[in-house]
Design a protein around this motif. Structure first.
Motif, mmCIF file in Angstrom:
data_model
loop_
_atom_site.group_PDB
_atom_site.id
_atom_site.type_symbol
_atom_site.label_atom_id
_atom_site.label_comp_id
_atom_site.label_asym_id
_atom_site.label_seq_id
_atom_site.Cartn_x
_atom_site.Cartn_y
_atom_site.Cartn_z
ATOM 1 N N SER A 274 -10.647 -2.846 4.266
ATOM 2 C CA SER A 274 -10.185 -2.412 2.947
ATOM 3 C C SER A 274 -11.159 -2.771 1.826
ATOM 4 C CB SER A 274 -8.813 -3.031 2.641
ATOM 5 O OG SER A 274 -8.927 -4.442 2.529
ATOM 6 N N ILE A 275 -12.197 -3.548 2.144
ATOM 7 C CA ILE A 275 -13.132 -4.013 1.123
ATOM 8 C C ILE A 275 -14.290 -3.041 0.987
ATOM 9 C CG2 ILE A 275 -14.691 -5.861 0.414
ATOM 10 C CD1 ILE A 275 -11.713 -6.537 0.319
ATOM 11 N N ASN A 276 -14.541 -2.627 -0.231
ATOM 12 C CA ASN A 276 -15.699 -1.797 -0.540
ATOM 13 C C ASN A 276 -16.823 -2.707 -1.034
ATOM 14 O OD1 ASN A 276 -17.614 0.009 -1.447
ATOM 15 N ND2 ASN A 276 -16.174 1.297 -2.575
ATOM 16 N N LEU A 280 -18.110 -5.616 -4.796
ATOM 17 C CA LEU A 280 -18.409 -7.055 -4.831
ATOM 18 C C LEU A 280 -19.292 -7.460 -6.013
ATOM 19 C CD1 LEU A 280 -18.904 -7.787 -1.020
ATOM 20 C CD2 LEU A 280 -16.931 -8.334 -2.449
ATOM 21 N N PRO A 281 -20.343 -6.681 -6.371
ATOM 22 C CA PRO A 281 -21.143 -7.085 -7.539
ATOM 23 C C PRO A 281 -20.332 -7.189 -8.823
ATOM 24 C CG PRO A 281 -22.325 -5.453 -6.250
ATOM 25 C CD PRO A 281 -20.939 -5.512 -5.690
ATOM 26 N N VAL A 282 -19.267 -6.397 -8.928
ATOM 27 C CA VAL A 282 -18.441 -6.409 -10.140
ATOM 28 C C VAL A 282 -17.768 -7.771 -10.319
ATOM 29 C CG1 VAL A 282 -16.466 -5.330 -11.291
ATOM 30 C CG2 VAL A 282 -18.062 -3.924 -9.961
ATOM 31 N N VAL A 283 -17.439 -8.419 -9.204
ATOM 32 C CA VAL A 283 -16.721 -9.699 -9.272
ATOM 33 C C VAL A 283 -17.625 -10.879 -8.895
ATOM 34 C CG1 VAL A 283 -14.483 -8.643 -8.825
ATOM 35 C CG2 VAL A 283 -15.896 -9.384 -6.898
ATOM 36 N N LEU A 333 -2.261 -13.513 0.581
ATOM 37 C CA LEU A 333 -1.961 -13.211 -0.816
ATOM 38 C C LEU A 333 -2.662 -11.939 -1.276
ATOM 39 C CD1 LEU A 333 -2.098 -16.754 -2.456
ATOM 40 C CD2 LEU A 333 -0.083 -15.312 -2.132
ATOM 41 N N ALA A 334 -3.892 -11.726 -0.793
ATOM 42 C CA ALA A 334 -4.611 -10.499 -1.148
ATOM 43 C C ALA A 334 -3.866 -9.271 -0.638
ATOM 44 C CB ALA A 334 -6.023 -10.534 -0.572
ATOM 45 N N THR A 335 -3.343 -9.361 0.573
ATOM 46 C CA THR A 335 -2.576 -8.251 1.140
ATOM 47 C C THR A 335 -1.311 -7.996 0.334
ATOM 48 O OG1 THR A 335 -3.420 -8.804 3.342
ATOM 49 C CG2 THR A 335 -1.472 -7.396 3.232
ATOM 50 N N MET A 336 -0.606 -9.069 -0.043
ATOM 51 C CA MET A 336 0.607 -8.925 -0.850
ATOM 52 C C MET A 336 0.279 -8.329 -2.215
ATOM 53 S SD MET A 336 2.483 -12.557 0.059
ATOM 54 C CE MET A 336 3.788 -12.292 -1.152
ATOM 55 N N ALA A 337 -0.824 -8.779 -2.820
ATOM 56 C CA ALA A 337 -1.214 -8.277 -4.139
ATOM 57 C C ALA A 337 -1.564 -6.792 -4.084
ATOM 58 C CB ALA A 337 -2.401 -9.075 -4.675
ATOM 59 N N ASP A 343 -4.161 -5.708 -9.972
ATOM 60 C CA ASP A 343 -5.538 -5.363 -10.332
ATOM 61 C C ASP A 343 -6.400 -5.167 -9.082
ATOM 62 O OD1 ASP A 343 -8.346 -5.644 -11.244
ATOM 63 O OD2 ASP A 343 -7.418 -6.154 -13.170
ATOM 64 N N LYS A 344 -7.114 -4.066 -9.025
ATOM 65 C CA LYS A 344 -7.907 -3.733 -7.844
ATOM 66 C C LYS A 344 -9.088 -4.669 -7.644
ATOM 67 C CE LYS A 344 -6.701 1.179 -7.765
ATOM 68 N NZ LYS A 344 -7.212 2.577 -7.799
ATOM 69 N N ARG A 345 -9.433 -5.427 -8.666
ATOM 70 C CA ARG A 345 -10.530 -6.381 -8.525
ATOM 71 C C ARG A 345 -10.135 -7.600 -7.693
ATOM 72 N NH1 ARG A 345 -11.890 -6.799 -14.862
ATOM 73 N NH2 ARG A 345 -9.608 -6.645 -14.853
ATOM 74 N N LEU A 346 -8.833 -7.799 -7.487
ATOM 75 C CA LEU A 346 -8.379 -8.966 -6.741
ATOM 76 C C LEU A 346 -8.899 -8.968 -5.302
ATOM 77 C CD1 LEU A 346 -4.659 -9.692 -7.721
ATOM 78 C CD2 LEU A 346 -6.622 -11.206 -7.956
ATOM 79 N N ALA A 347 -8.810 -7.817 -4.627
ATOM 80 C CA ALA A 347 -9.196 -7.761 -3.211
ATOM 81 C C ALA A 347 -10.666 -8.114 -2.995
ATOM 82 C CB ALA A 347 -8.875 -6.390 -2.623
ATOM 83 N N PRO A 348 -11.607 -7.480 -3.709
ATOM 84 C CA PRO A 348 -13.004 -7.881 -3.503
ATOM 85 C C PRO A 348 -13.282 -9.304 -3.974
ATOM 86 C CG PRO A 348 -12.845 -6.268 -5.288
ATOM 87 C CD PRO A 348 -11.518 -6.308 -4.603
ATOM 88 N N PHE A 349 -12.600 -9.740 -5.029
ATOM 89 C CA PHE A 349 -12.771 -11.118 -5.494
ATOM 90 C C PHE A 349 -12.360 -12.104 -4.398
ATOM 91 C CE2 PHE A 349 -10.857 -14.994 -7.069
ATOM 92 C CZ PHE A 349 -11.831 -15.495 -7.926
ATOM 93 N N ILE A 350 -11.171 -11.894 -3.822
ATOM 94 C CA ILE A 350 -10.675 -12.812 -2.793
ATOM 95 C C ILE A 350 -11.554 -12.749 -1.556
ATOM 96 C CG2 ILE A 350 -8.725 -13.287 -1.253
ATOM 97 C CD1 ILE A 350 -6.870 -12.346 -3.510
#
Length: 445
Positions: A274-276, A280-283, A333-337, A343-350
């Motif tokens: 699910s990670i693009n 990643l550079p954005v976060v 938590l990333a899956t739940m979020a 916020d879509k930035r959560l997944a790449p951040f985590i």
């Protein structure tokens, strides 16, 4: 599906050669072979693995419940509770402040509090095995902190679920929260007073029947938990807590290993899908800031826990670095979020945060003597700072990093040798002879 398993296994084997845990490697396999990365694409749609991934999540938390011992916390007494409470207060408190400082939203900040604040029990256990620190005196507060984190995890998920479900009003949120806590209380009472009845229901001489029985109960209760507004993962955790205290508990722990390892790997692999990587550079800067904050708070918390137990700089450094890694719970938590539409930035951040700390944590633990030297009073010899044990796990860490590296798919999770680890660590809470026996096997640095 076969390609996913093979890719995860190959990367895990390669990583074990250099002492890396498998969790970040499973995630990396998903990123490299997913739809967002050029080249070979094994799974074009991450949703194809959704059911298997959910089963992996359930089994991961079910196993944590099996290993959980409330008696360990009671035996540890006030010092154990103080050390665990101090660790959570420092790390979760700082993480919550960091989440609000990012400005991504209140729900996002509450998720980040758990992501940054709670250690990976799987990686912590693996580090203790690999560095042969089972008999070290600081293992007692380390495991005590993990126990306190498990208790906090149950309450935190139950409180977070109504928030993530997007209740329309305060009254609706209170109602959802009350329903969730009511169901959680029911499960807790069943775990406390109903183990004999549950044990008789689940008992079976035949391993096949036992596997079908405990798997059916875990998945069923996880599904019912969602209906009551409790995360399926915490429902599975409570079932593990119940069954772990039955007469079949030790057999269940052994039988669930291959299921947990296989489907747990799929859970981490699916998260990677699910990670693009382009996100990643954005976060990048938030991730680096979060890692720096976690490093700082872990050092402070490790020193505080060591001082509570009367330890010196060596054990303090070991506590700080052993508990550094973040892993399975952050990804839960990333899956739940993601399911709650945050916020879509959560997944790449985590993902970036977990990848960095899951690699950095074991490496730092193996070189904890470096940290011991720069802590106040660090000019003393490492052997003087071991709390009187005569061992310096941190001093030996770099040499032993690869000794227990393992060679298979289970390196990122607690595996069969850790059934003995669980017993030895439980002995460590009470000073039983088992802890001394295991301590004698550790060569003096």
């Amino acid at each position: 599906m076969g390609g996913a398993f093979l890719a995860a296994a190959v990367l895990a084997r390669l990583g074990s050669r250099i002492g890396l845990p498998t969790i970040p490697l499973f995630i990396l396999a998903g990123i490299l072979l997913g739809p967002h990365t050029p080249g070979v694409v094994l799974v074009s749609d991450p949703h194809e693995l959704a059911m298997l991934s959910a089963l992996g999540l359930v089994l991961l938390l079910f196993y944590l419940g099996l290993e959980f011992r409330l008696d360990d916390l009671k035996a540890g007494g006030r010092k154990m509770a103080l050390a665990g409470g101090a660790y959570l207060a420092l790390n979760v408190g700082a993480a919550l402040g960091f989440g609000f400082a990012l400005g991504w939203g209140t729900s996002e900040a509450l998720v980040l509090a758990g992501v940054l604040g709670i250690s990976s029990s799987a990686i912590v256990t693996k580090v203790l095995l690999d560095l042969r620190r089972i008999g070290n005196p600081e293992t007692k507060p380390i495991l005590g902190i993990i126990v306190v984190e498990d208790i906090f995890l149950a309450l935190y998920l139950a409180a977070l679920q109504p928030i993530l479900s997007g209740a329309d009003s305060v009254g609706a949120a209170v109602l959802d929260g009350g329903k969730a806590f009511g169901f959680l209380l029911l499960l807790a009472l069943a775990a406390r007073y109903g183990t004999k009845v549950i044990g008789r229901f689940i008992a079976a001489r035949d391993n096949e029947l036992l596997v079908i029985s405990f798997l059916g109960v875990a998945v069923f209760v996880a599904g019912v938990s969602e209906w009551f507004g409790v995360a399926d993962a915490i429902g599975a955790f409570m079932v593990g807590l119940m069954l772990g205290n039955t007469t079949s508990g030790s057999r269940i722990r052994k039988l669930v290993h291959p299921l947990r390892d296989a489907f747990g790997a799929i859970f981490f692999f699916a998260f990677g899908l699910s990670i693009n990587p382009g996100d990643l550079p954005v976060v990048l800067w938030p991730v680096l800031a979060a890692v720096a904050l976690t490093l700082l708070m872990n050092v402070i918390a490790g020193v505080v826990a060591a001082r509570i137990f009367g330890f010196g700089n060596g054990p303090a450094a070991n506590i700080s670095t052993t508990l550094l890694a973040r892993g399975e719970f952050a990804l839960i938590l990333a899956t739940m979020a993601a399911g709650a539409g945050l916020d879509k930035r959560l997944a790449p951040f985590i993902a970036g945060y977990v990848l960095l700390l899951a690699v950095l944590g074991p490496l730092a633990a193996g070189r904890s003597h470096w940290l011991a030297r720069i802590l106040p009073g660090g000019a003393r010899r490492d052997g003087d700072d071991t709390g009187g044990s005569g061992e310096s796990g941190g001093h030996r860490g770099a040499d032993d990093q690869g000794d227990g590296g393992g060679d298979g798919l289970t390196d990122g999770f607690p595996t069969h040798p850790e059934d003995k680890l669980a017993n030895d660590l439980a002995d460590g809470f009470t000073g039983a002879p088992g802890a001394e026996a295991s301590r004698e096997k550790v060569p003096v640095g």
